[in-house]
Design a protein around this motif. Sequence first.
Motif: not given
Length: 238
Positions: A157-168
């Motif tokens: 973070k703040p890159a969105p990858d962790l959030f995208h991975a959680a949503l997926a």
Amino acid sequence: MALKLITLDLDDTLWHTAPVMRRAEQACYDWICAHCAGFADLYSLEGLRQYKSELAECYPSLQHQMSQLRFETLRRAAMQTGCDRNSARALADSAFAVFAHERSTLELFAGAEVMLQQLATHWPLIAVTNGNADLEKVGIRHYFSAHLNAETIGAAKPAPDLFHAALAHAVVEPHECLHIGDHPHHDIDAAHAAGLHTLWVNLNESPWPDAFASPTLQVSALSDVVEQVTQWQRQLSH
């Protein structure tokens, strides 16, 4: 809007990180100095921190691999004392194990575990963190359906990858997720940019920095989180 997922930051949201890191780094440094002749002559603790920063600059692939970066720093420094490759690797393994133990030996903020217990009874929780604390050792892994960190995802973070991975992982849309965290940029602004709702854990009661998108919700004590989220959900359902 029905809330289907809550993501949570860990460091400085559930515990105070700075003293934990200082203790862990000191214990690791003391151990390798005691077991690797000449190490203390080459590096002070601050010097070792600087060397780690230099390695991160030289090897961008390690910038989000914090455990590997710390291990590699120890390994290379041990080799500089004259250790052969196998001995240096063994020393680095053992020294990092000391660090990892202390890194996950910590005290939760007041109200943190009760908050996790209550949230987990209503919503799935996913930990999203740039850090490398071991939640099994901390004693809270059972509250989370997943634990995602920058090291495993390959971006912090703040890159969105962790959030995208959680949503997926949870198979939910961004607007069905609330992220809880302490950092205005890395947590709140970044989650907002990824389309999530946000709750700012502002334990120091700091003013909100105007440069970032404002949080959906805000608390100054973890004991207020469940009530805030519940009331917010009730308002949205009417």
